[in-house]
Structures are given as C-alpha cells and as structure tokens.
Design a protein around this motif. Structure first.
Motif, PDB file in Angstrom:
ATOM      1  N   ILE A 319       0.768  -1.277   0.137  1.00  0.00           N
ATOM      2  CA  ILE A 319       0.010   0.086   0.082  1.00  0.00           C
ATOM      3  C   ILE A 319       0.991   1.347   0.032  1.00  0.00           C
ATOM      4  O   ILE A 319       0.730   2.193  -0.641  1.00  0.00           O
ATOM      5  CB  ILE A 319      -1.060   0.028   1.244  1.00  0.00           C
ATOM      6  CG1 ILE A 319      -1.991  -1.117   1.091  1.00  0.00           C
ATOM      7  CG2 ILE A 319      -1.570   1.262   1.198  1.00  0.00           C
ATOM      8  CD1 ILE A 319      -2.768  -1.565   2.480  1.00  0.00           C
ATOM      9  N   GLY A 320       1.850   1.347   0.816  1.00  0.00           N
ATOM     10  CA  GLY A 320       2.677   2.433   0.903  1.00  0.00           C
ATOM     11  C   GLY A 320       3.494   2.613  -0.474  1.00  0.00           C
ATOM     12  O   GLY A 320       3.582   3.911  -0.800  1.00  0.00           O
ATOM     13  N   LEU A 321       4.003   1.414  -1.081  1.00  0.00           N
ATOM     14  CA  LEU A 321       4.673   1.619  -2.389  1.00  0.00           C
ATOM     15  C   LEU A 321       3.507   2.093  -3.299  1.00  0.00           C
ATOM     16  O   LEU A 321       4.057   3.067  -4.255  1.00  0.00           O
ATOM     17  CB  LEU A 321       4.958   0.150  -2.816  1.00  0.00           C
ATOM     18  CG  LEU A 321       6.531  -0.190  -2.425  1.00  0.00           C
ATOM     19  CD1 LEU A 321       6.769  -1.651  -2.788  1.00  0.00           C
ATOM     20  CD2 LEU A 321       7.530   0.635  -2.982  1.00  0.00           C
ATOM     21  N   ALA A 322       2.454   1.607  -3.403  1.00  0.00           N
ATOM     22  CA  ALA A 322       1.475   2.145  -4.290  1.00  0.00           C
ATOM     23  C   ALA A 322       1.135   3.470  -4.226  1.00  0.00           C
ATOM     24  O   ALA A 322       1.145   4.407  -5.244  1.00  0.00           O
ATOM     25  CB  ALA A 322       0.025   1.498  -4.373  1.00  0.00           C
ATOM     26  N   VAL A 323       1.038   4.052  -2.968  1.00  0.00           N
ATOM     27  CA  VAL A 323       0.587   5.569  -2.667  1.00  0.00           C
ATOM     28  C   VAL A 323       1.858   6.436  -3.297  1.00  0.00           C
ATOM     29  O   VAL A 323       1.645   7.383  -4.091  1.00  0.00           O
ATOM     30  CB  VAL A 323       0.214   5.817  -1.457  1.00  0.00           C
ATOM     31  CG1 VAL A 323       0.074   7.125  -1.041  1.00  0.00           C
ATOM     32  CG2 VAL A 323      -0.894   4.859  -0.960  1.00  0.00           C
ATOM     33  N   TRP A 324       3.010   5.867  -2.951  1.00  0.00           N
ATOM     34  CA  TRP A 324       4.322   7.015  -3.295  1.00  0.00           C
ATOM     35  C   TRP A 324       4.490   6.658  -4.928  1.00  0.00           C
ATOM     36  O   TRP A 324       4.642   7.722  -5.638  1.00  0.00           O
ATOM     37  CB  TRP A 324       5.556   5.988  -2.761  1.00  0.00           C
ATOM     38  CG  TRP A 324       6.723   6.669  -3.381  1.00  0.00           C
ATOM     39  CD1 TRP A 324       7.443   7.766  -2.917  1.00  0.00           C
ATOM     40  CD2 TRP A 324       7.653   6.195  -4.430  1.00  0.00           C
ATOM     41  NE1 TRP A 324       8.497   8.004  -3.787  1.00  0.00           N
ATOM     42  CE2 TRP A 324       8.651   7.072  -4.494  1.00  0.00           C
ATOM     43  CE3 TRP A 324       7.435   4.992  -5.099  1.00  0.00           C
ATOM     44  CZ2 TRP A 324       9.482   6.802  -5.702  1.00  0.00           C
ATOM     45  CZ3 TRP A 324       8.397   4.815  -6.352  1.00  0.00           C
ATOM     46  CH2 TRP A 324       9.608   5.760  -6.325  1.00  0.00           C
ATOM     47  N   GLY A 325       4.075   5.564  -5.306  1.00  0.00           N
ATOM     48  CA  GLY A 325       4.313   5.219  -6.825  1.00  0.00           C
ATOM     49  C   GLY A 325       3.390   6.260  -7.653  1.00  0.00           C
ATOM     50  O   GLY A 325       3.680   6.925  -8.664  1.00  0.00           O
ATOM     51  N   LEU A 326       2.160   6.274  -7.109  1.00  0.00           N
ATOM     52  CA  LEU A 326       1.296   7.191  -7.678  1.00  0.00           C
ATOM     53  C   LEU A 326       1.479   8.422  -7.481  1.00  0.00           C
ATOM     54  O   LEU A 326       1.671   9.599  -8.688  1.00  0.00           O
ATOM     55  CB  LEU A 326      -0.390   6.984  -7.003  1.00  0.00           C
ATOM     56  CG  LEU A 326      -1.397   7.683  -7.804  1.00  0.00           C
ATOM     57  CD1 LEU A 326      -1.644   7.504  -9.348  1.00  0.00           C
ATOM     58  CD2 LEU A 326      -2.705   7.568  -6.898  1.00  0.00           C
ATOM     59  N   GLY A 327       1.846   9.228  -6.406  1.00  0.00           N
ATOM     60  CA  GLY A 327       2.380  10.473  -6.331  1.00  0.00           C
ATOM     61  C   GLY A 327       3.499  10.736  -6.874  1.00  0.00           C
ATOM     62  O   GLY A 327       3.639  11.861  -7.843  1.00  0.00           O
ATOM     63  N   ILE A 328       4.873   9.927  -7.063  1.00  0.00           N
ATOM     64  CA  ILE A 328       5.807  10.406  -7.810  1.00  0.00           C
ATOM     65  C   ILE A 328       5.719  10.203  -9.292  1.00  0.00           C
ATOM     66  O   ILE A 328       6.175  11.051 -10.073  1.00  0.00           O
ATOM     67  CB  ILE A 328       7.142   9.373  -7.325  1.00  0.00           C
ATOM     68  CG1 ILE A 328       8.431   9.923  -7.670  1.00  0.00           C
ATOM     69  CG2 ILE A 328       7.014   7.952  -7.909  1.00  0.00           C
ATOM     70  CD1 ILE A 328       8.815  11.158  -6.956  1.00  0.00           C
TER      71      ILE A 328
END
Lengths: 465, 206
Positions: A319-328
């Motif tokens: 979940i953390g990775l996905a949210v970071w991935g979307l933001g970046i």
C-alpha cells in the motif's frame, strides 16, 4: 469446474481485454481493476468443494486442477494470500490510468499477478520457482514499456530470477529426495546455501537489488511498484512455506541467526543509503530494503507473532509503495530529470501529489501515524526482549529514513525558478487523497489488516505451533 | 537408439562446448543461430537417455523455435545487434574474448570432471556438458550489454542446468515449464532488442 481454472480463464479474459483496450488507459484501468477485484472476491468467498446454487443451477466448484501430474489448488491455506494479491492488483490498476505507466501496464500486470497466483497455488510448491521466473519474464513488459524502457534493469531482472529459479529447483529436489535433515549437516548446509541464493534474489538482498535501482529510475515508478510489490509478497510467502514444510529448517537456530544478521544488515544499509541518495526513486529502493530487513527480523523471531508481523509488513508495504508510486508518477509526468533539482518546488504547485509521495515514503520508513508503523513497532517490541541491540538498529534506521523523508519534504518545498503551471484533474486528486487516507487510516487502525494476516497464516499450520 | 546416444555422448559434450564458445565469441547472425541450434541439439542428446528421445525431441523443438526468434530479430534489426560488451575496450577485442573463453573452458573442464554437482544419475558426460554450458552462459550474460546476447547467455545457463536437472527430475511438468521459460526468454530478448533499436529506427508504437 475448478477454482484454479476459473481464476486462469478470468485472468486470461481480463488480459485479453487489457490488450484490446491498451490505448484507452481509463477503460483499461477500469476493466483490469474490476476483473482483479472480482477475482479477489472469488478467491476469498467462493464456496470451494461445497455444493451451491448459482442462478438456480446446482454447481460445485472444485478446489484443485490437475495438469501434467501436478496440481493447482485453491485451499484454505492459500486463498487469503491469493485474494490479497488480487486486491493489491485491483487497487494498483484502479489508479493506474492517472500514473500513465505505459500501454502494456494493465495486461502485463495481469499476467504477472496471474502467474504469481499460479505460483502460490501449484503443488508441490517447489515448482513455484518456475512460475516466479515466468512472472519476471512478463515483468519485463512492465519495466520496459516503449518510451521509458529500462533495458539494463530488465536484463538483470531476468538473470537474477533465472539464478533464483535454478537454486530453488535444485533445493526443491534435494530436500525431499536426498533426505536432508539436521542429521546430515553437510547436505543441510548445501541446501541452505542454495536456498539463501534463491531467496536473496527474491527478497532483494544486495547485490540482487540493482535491477530495481535501474528500473525505478529509467522506467515508470508505478509499474515498478506493482512488479516489486507482487514479487516480494510472493517471495516472502514462498519462504514461509519452506519454513512451514521443513521442521529442521525452522528449528535450525543457526539459520535463524543468519536471517537476523541479514535482516540487520539490510536495515543498516537501507537507512544509510536512503539518506544519502540524490534521487527520490533510488532513495525509496533503500527504504524498501530497510523494510525488507525488518521483515526478515520478524521472521527470525521464529514465533507465530513474528510470522504474523512479517506478513503484516508485507501487506502494508504494498500500500505504501502504491501511494508513493502514484504520487511520484504524477510529479514526474512532464519531466525526464529525476534528480533532486527536478523535484524542487513541486510541493508548492502540486501539493497533493507531493503529499502522496511523502506519505508513501513515510509509511515504507515505518514512521508513526502511517500504515508501516504498527507492525514495525511490534517487531521492535518483540526484538527488545531477544536482541535489544538489533531493536536499537531498527530504531536508528527508522530515524535515518525519517530524516530522508524530511530531506525530500524540504526539496519539495524549496523555492524553485519559474516553472510552467502544472495541475491535476479532480479524479487524479481524488485517487491521491484516497491513497493518503488509506495509509493514515491503517496507521491509526492496524486491526483493519490484521484479520487478513491471521487468515493468510492459518494455512501454514506448523508456523503457528 | 538411447544406447547409441549414450555411447557417443562425449561428442555431444564437444558439440555443446563448441556451440557455447561460438555463442560467446562470434557476432554473425547466421553463425549465432547455427550455434544456438547446435547447443540445443547437444543438450537434447545429453538428456535423451534419461528423459527419452521423445521428450528430448520436444526440448530440441522448443530450441528451434528459440533459434528462429533470435534469427528473425537479428535479421530485422541487424544494425542494433552489434553486440556491445560491458566494461572497458579490452572486452571489445575478439582476441581477449577468446582468452576469457579458453580460461572458462579450462575451469569448466576442471569442475566438470570432478562431479562438483554431486547429482546422482548424472553421467560424467552430462556433468561436463552442463558445466560448460552454465559457465559459458554466465560469461556471455555478464560480458555483453546487448539484450539478445544477455538473453542467449541466460538460455545457455538454463540449457546447462536442464542437462543436470534431468538426471534427478524427469517430471513432464517441469520440462514443459522450462521450455516455456526458454521461449519466454527469447521473446523477452527480442522485445528488448527491438526497444533498444527503436530510437534509431523511428520509434516503436506503444
């Protein structure tokens, strides 16, 4: 019809639709996300091996499917993990249209997830290594889409996963066939060395992380996030199945000490390099490495709570990775330079995307109030009794990674020269807000994830003894 | 049939070594394809007595498909396939590559005759052939930067492993999975090669 056949057919259908709709990102995203969520629901709720009635018709969905003398089985032992992977895929596909990770992201992502699910269902489970290799082959389409291909990352991914497959296949033959036990220390040491090589690749132990450093810089971070999240989760579950199946492995105190040593090394390397890196994407790779180190420390506790914490960390990591991935991805959409300077001032003109990237990074770092914190806190508490020095290392790494977050916050808020106005659509902002809320909610209410972890571990009965 | 193949297995070992060397050293499209086919034939020969001629034949057939994929890719993108060795200019010298290959062959001979894998049922010829292919494959995967050459190296590594693994595991499921992996690798190599060549040839449609 059996559950594995239904899952395979639906996955193929969703893949086909993803190919047909590849130039329509929103449609492709909706179709693949819906398909993945439907499969998750099926995996978690379908009545397996029980007579049931659908539209007035009496049917019985079998749990097993035989192919070339081997079976694919959906059972109580793996359905929670299978369901979890499809939920992750649905979540990532649902927001994928905004990240624009390439035309083949949705169909290739479906192949990767479907193959990893097959790896979790195959019996004997040792053949999972070959399925993970096939997933890595499909992963090439994710990290090397036309226009932003990571050629070197792909080459290294293929080489490393092939080596892992070979090592695990040989170990898989050795363990049951040669009679490896505690009573045969030489053979046991050989089997453990081979297993260590295989899992070092699957768990990104240096130097096997370099494919990810290449891929996350050169390719779409969002696509890389899906690949690494799914492969990692499968790798961890695969490792737990090994420990569950072989009593001499999980009772080998030397092995557990080695796992702890590697975990501590990853925590230290991750913390230091995350702080030193000049690219946010590469920084995240090292934060991820630190998080994986904490996961190994949880495994090294060799207790039911330790295994639950390891799986819990794996769940919130995605979940953390996905949210970071979307933001970046949204931050980098119009720029090719991914170094520090390129992000300067972006927090002022695109605050929500910047916040998503930072919140995702903070969750991976295990900072308080984020999804990554509760499980990491649990690991630190459990370690404090057994190995206080290692617990202190974890605290130090959280602090180092926290400083990395502060560094990136300063970069994002630092004044930059005149830049063209950038904005995001309402839908993009809504998805970003949803992701941030999810990370913060799971930080405050970790019990939302915990029942899944307990259910996922229930299939590994020996680990709960 | 199987007995004849076993009796002449040393020839297959020699064939595997020569094919592996050609794959590392040469850069001509036709010779590379020939070497790849020869490597699959040699590997098939070495596993035929364990798996049976039919199953070995299926593996060779899969190998032919791999060779066709490699040949078609290289034919269509000849310019992009000037293999770029990694590291410094020394590696670009063919003579240097020959020296490295000879060193690897000596190392392979030293390892292979000692049965370093310790797999029961693996013949001395099988062990030697497998060792040559695995070492030469690893060498190729680490020496070159062109994706197809890296993939050919991985395929050689996998072929060598296949010879050794056949001695202990003859399950059709595993063999089928490994053939799929060979084909997948060839397709991945072809895809990456086309992508790498794309800027020079006007881009690839997404």
């Amino acid at each position: 019809m059996s559950a594995p056949v239904i899952i395979s057919l639906v996955s193929l259908m969703v893949f086909g639709l993803g190919i047909v709709l590849r130039h329509r990102p929103i449609a492709s995203s909706m179709v693949t996300a819906t398909g993945a969520m439907a499969l998750a629901l099926f995996a978690l709720r379908a009545p397996i091996d029980q007579p049931t009635e659908i539209f007035g018709l009496a049917v019985k969905i079998g749990g097993s499917f035989q192919v070339l003398g081997r079976s694919l089985t959906l059972s109580a032992g793996n359905r929670a993990v299978v369901g979890f992977l499809f939920v992750v895929a649905g979540f990532v596909f649902g927001a994928g249209w905004a990240a624009r990770p390439g035309a083949y992201f949705f169909p290739a992502g479906m192949v990767v997830v479907g193959t990893v699910v097959a790896a979790l269902m195959i019996s004997p489970f040792l053949y999972a290594a070959a399925f993970l290799e096939i997933a890595a082959l499909a992963g090439v389409l994710l990290i090397a889409p036309p226009g932003q291909a990571s050629i070197r990352g792909s080459e290294r991914l293929l080489l490393f996963y092939t080596m892992a497959m070979l090592a695990i296949l040989v170990t898989g033959w050795m363990l049951p066939s040669v009679g490896v036990t505690r009573a045969t220390p030489e053979l046991a040491a050989r089997a453990i060395r081979l297993l260590a090589l295989g899992f070092a690749v699957l768990i990104l132990v240096p130097p096997f992380h370099i494919w990810l450093l290449d891929a996350i810089e050169e390719s779409s971070p969002y696509a890389v996030v899906l690949l690494v999240g799914v492969l990692q989760s499968a790798g961890l579950f695969f490792m737990l199945r090994f420990l569950d199946n072989y009593e001499w492995l999980r009772t080998d105190l030397g092995l557990m000490a080695d796992i702890r040593l590697v975990g501590a090394a990853l925590v230290v390397i991750g913390g230091l390099f995350a702080l030193a890196e000049r690219s946010m994407a590469r920084s995240v790779v090292y934060v991820l490495m630190g998080d994986l180190g904490v996961t190994l420390l949880a495994v090294s506790l060799n207790t039911p709570v330790g295994y639950q914490l390891a799986l819990g960390l794996s769940a919130v990591r995605v979940i953390g990775l996905a949210v970071w991935g979307l933001g970046i991805s949204l931050l980098q959409r119009e720029q090719s330079d991914r170094k520090t300077a390129a992000l300067a001032g972006r927090g002022l003109d695109t605050p929500i995307a910047s916040a998503a990237a930072l919140v995702g990074l903070a969750s991976l770092s295990g900072l308080p109030m984020t999804a990554g914190f509760p499980a990491r806190w649990g690991v630190m508490m459990a370690l404090a009794g057994q190995a206080p020095g290692v617990a202190l290392l974890v605290i130090a790494s959280v602090m180092a990674e926290g400083l990395a977050c502060v560094k990136w916050l300063r970069v994002l808020l630092s004044p930059a020269g005149p830049q063209p106005p950038r904005g995001h659509t309402r839908a993009e902002k809504a998805f970003l807000g949803l992701g941030i809320s999810l990370v913060l909610s799971l930080g405050l209410f970790p019990q939302l994830v915990f029942p899944w972890v307990v259910q996922a571990l229930s299939g590994l009965k020996n680990l709960l003894l | 049939m199987s007995a004849v193949l076993t009796a002449y297995a040393p020839w297959a070992v020699a064939g595997a070594a020569v094919a592996g060397v050609m794959l590392v050293v040469l850069n001509d499209r036709r010779w590379l394809t020939v070497a790849l086919v020869a490597q699959y034939l040699a590997a098939g020969w070495l596993v035929a007595d364990v798996l049976g001629v039919g199953v070995a034949g299926a593996q060779i057939l899969g190998g032919f498909l791999v060779a066709i994929i490699v040949w078609l890719t290289r034919r269509n993108l000849e310019v992009a396939h000037q293999a770029v060795p990694r590291g410094n200019d020394l590696m670009a010298l063919r003579s240097f590559r020959w020296v490295v290959v000879l060193l690897v062959l000596f190392a392979g001979w030293g390892l292979g005759v000692r049965d370093w894998m310790g797999l029961p049922g693996l013949t001395s010829s099988g062990a030697l052939g497998a060792t040559f292919l695995m070492l030469l494959g690893l060498l190729q995967a680490s020496l070159y930067r062109a994706p197809m050459r890296v993939v050919i190296g991985i395929i050689s590594l996998l072929s060598g492993f296949g010879i050794a693994y056949a001695a202990v595991e003859s399950s059709l499921a595993v063999i089928a999975l490994l053939i799929i992996v060979h084909l997948g690798l060839a397709l991945a190599g072809s895809y990456l090669t086309i992508l790498q060549a794309a800027p020079a040839e006007g881009g690839v449609e997404g």
